[in-house]
Design a protein around this motif. Structure first.
Motif, PDB file in Angstrom:
ATOM      1  N   LEU A 187      -5.328   5.588   4.724  1.00 44.43           N
ATOM      2  CA  LEU A 187      -5.672   5.273   6.110  1.00 44.43           C
ATOM      3  C   LEU A 187      -5.307   3.827   6.430  1.00 44.43           C
ATOM      4  N   THR A 188      -5.634   2.909   5.522  1.00 41.87           N
ATOM      5  CA  THR A 188      -5.309   1.500   5.719  1.00 41.87           C
ATOM      6  C   THR A 188      -3.794   1.288   5.746  1.00 41.87           C
ATOM      7  N   ALA A 189      -3.074   2.014   4.889  1.00 39.10           N
ATOM      8  CA  ALA A 189      -1.615   1.895   4.842  1.00 39.10           C
ATOM      9  C   ALA A 189      -0.979   2.363   6.146  1.00 39.10           C
ATOM     10  N   VAL A 190      -1.449   3.490   6.677  1.00 38.12           N
ATOM     11  CA  VAL A 190      -0.898   4.011   7.932  1.00 38.12           C
ATOM     12  C   VAL A 190      -1.148   3.030   9.065  1.00 38.12           C
ATOM     13  N   GLN A 191      -2.363   2.509   9.150  1.00 38.11           N
ATOM     14  CA  GLN A 191      -2.682   1.526  10.188  1.00 38.11           C
ATOM     15  C   GLN A 191      -1.771   0.300  10.088  1.00 38.11           C
ATOM     16  N   SER A 192      -1.585  -0.200   8.867  1.00 36.94           N
ATOM     17  CA  SER A 192      -0.742  -1.382   8.665  1.00 36.94           C
ATOM     18  C   SER A 192       0.695  -1.104   9.070  1.00 36.94           C
ATOM     19  N   GLY A 193       1.191   0.090   8.725  1.00 32.95           N
ATOM     20  CA  GLY A 193       2.553   0.456   9.089  1.00 32.95           C
ATOM     21  C   GLY A 193       2.750   0.509  10.596  1.00 32.95           C
ATOM     22  N   LEU A 196       0.807  -1.220   0.000  1.00 33.66           N
ATOM     23  CA  LEU A 196       0.000   0.000   0.000  1.00 33.66           C
ATOM     24  C   LEU A 196       0.840   1.269   0.000  1.00 33.66           C
ATOM     25  N   LEU A 197       2.142   1.119  -0.020  1.00 35.52           N
ATOM     26  CA  LEU A 197       3.048   2.268   0.070  1.00 35.52           C
ATOM     27  C   LEU A 197       2.766   3.350  -0.979  1.00 35.52           C
ATOM     28  N   PRO A 198       2.439   2.989  -2.233  1.00 32.56           N
ATOM     29  CA  PRO A 198       2.150   4.052  -3.217  1.00 32.56           C
ATOM     30  C   PRO A 198       1.029   5.000  -2.791  1.00 32.56           C
ATOM     31  N   SER A 199       0.091   4.523  -1.975  1.00 34.31           N
ATOM     32  CA  SER A 199      -1.014   5.390  -1.557  1.00 34.31           C
ATOM     33  C   SER A 199      -0.553   6.510  -0.638  1.00 34.31           C
ATOM     34  N   LEU A 200       0.629   6.361  -0.020  1.00 34.50           N
ATOM     35  CA  LEU A 200       1.118   7.383   0.901  1.00 34.50           C
ATOM     36  C   LEU A 200       1.666   8.603   0.181  1.00 34.50           C
ATOM     37  N   ARG A 201       1.695   8.558  -1.154  1.00 28.97           N
ATOM     38  CA  ARG A 201       2.040   9.781  -1.892  1.00 28.97           C
ATOM     39  C   ARG A 201       1.031  10.888  -1.629  1.00 28.97           C
ATOM     40  N   GLN A 202      -0.152  10.489  -1.165  1.00 26.30           N
ATOM     41  CA  GLN A 202      -1.209  11.460  -0.891  1.00 26.30           C
ATOM     42  C   GLN A 202      -1.006  12.189   0.431  1.00 26.30           C
ATOM     43  N   LEU A 203       0.052  11.832   1.211  1.00 30.04           N
ATOM     44  CA  LEU A 203       0.290  12.501   2.475  1.00 30.04           C
ATOM     45  C   LEU A 203       0.620  13.974   2.298  1.00 30.04           C
ATOM     46  N   ALA A 204       1.053  14.355   1.127  1.00 29.27           N
ATOM     47  CA  ALA A 204       1.336  15.765   0.854  1.00 29.27           C
ATOM     48  C   ALA A 204       0.054  16.564   0.609  1.00 29.27           C
TER      49      ALA A 204
END
Length: 305
Positions: free
Chosen positions: A187-193, A58-66
């Protein structure tokens, strides 16, 4: 002036209901699959591996953190990830010390806990029918899994704690994401991390010899990938989406059908036999789930025409 009822017939609600029922299906199979994986690898290391793989996918979805949606997902995902970490530590250690059927029953107690936790966390008392259907679902699960008998051990106690934490998770997800624009995948990626990193840190602190080598058995990796793709990525994405579209008690009832699907999996895939009481219990769970899902006000209005 009559109080307006929520519109349960909207397209988003029905999509959420379908996704949550699919979550119940895959989670119903997860206990047997996870128990097989734990034969090959210790509990903390297995949970860390499972959620680290999930995070990497799910790491690619964290590009949206910006972006604002991504930052909102980060703010909600960190505390929710800590609750999820506690759930999986209790649940997986408990599963290692009890039967999969026991775990399926006790984890479904979150259906009963949720209305009370929702009342405490969100100061919103659920309807009387929600309480009634929660207890009907619980009784059905008791018959389905135990056939009317109950004996608790340490593993069962840990599963019970996980059930309470699941109820808290559903309510806090609603509270932290309600009316907020955010990326469900992020949200799912952050929880998993948070879960993956948390398990690695705990394992590093308490395991003197460090992490054991990864198993080479193909069965272990098949179980792990199934749990990652279906029981983690899909399930938590669907749960996060469903909670944002519905209320916590309704969500818990829909997902409370999980033991029924676990029993069907055991019958058709593993060749296990279910007693008459078990099938009665399954019927009660399905009935409670349908009652929670059907838009009754619209349904009865159509019958009156």
């Amino acid at each position: 002036m009559t109080k307006s009822l929520p519109t349960f017939s909207s397209k988003k609600i029905w999509i959420a209901d379908l996704l949550l029922l699919l979550v119940a299906v895959v989670w119903g199979t997860s206990y047997g699959v996870a128990k097989q994986a734990l034969v090959f690898y210790p509990v903390l290391d297995f949970v860390a591996l499972r959620f680290s793989i999930t995070f990497l996918l799910l790491l690619p979805s964290l590009r949206q953190l910006a972006q604002p949606q991504g930052r909102a997902a980060l703010r909600a995902g960190l505390p929710l990830g800590l609750i999820l970490l506690a759930i999986f530590i209790c649940e997986t250690f408990g599963l290692a010390q009890t039967k999969a059927s026991n775990a399926a029953f006790l984890i479904s107690l979150f259906v009963v806990f949720t209305p009370f936790v929702e009342w405490l966390v969100m100061a919103r008392r659920p309807s009387g029918s929600a309480f009634l259907m929660a207890f009907v679902s619980l009784f059905g699960t008791w018959l389905l899994t135990y056939g009317g008998s109950l004996a608790l051990n340490l593993g069962d106690g840990l599963i019970l704690a996980a059930a309470l934490l699941r109820a808290l998770m559903v309510c806090m997800t609603k509270r932290l994401t309600h009316n907020k624009s955010m990326s469900t995948l992020a949200l799912t990626a952050v929880q998993s991390g948070v879960v993956g990193l948390g398990c690695f840190l705990i394992a590093a602190l308490f395991m003197r010899n460090g992490l054991p080598p990864l198993p080479s058995a193909s069965g272990f990796w098949i179980c792990t990938l199934y749990l990652v793709l279906f029981c983690t990525i899909f399930a938590f994405f669907a749960q996060n989406y469903g909670v944002r579209q519905s209320d916590p008690t309704r969500v818990s009832l829909l997902m409370g059908s999980e033991p029924l699907f676990g029993a069907l999996f055991a019958v058709f895939w593993l060749g296990e036999q279910l007693s008459f009481l078990s099938w009665v219990g399954g019927g009660l769970i399905v009935g409670a789930t349908l009652w929670a899902t059907l838009p009754r006000s619209i349904f009865f209005a159509r019958l009156a025409k």
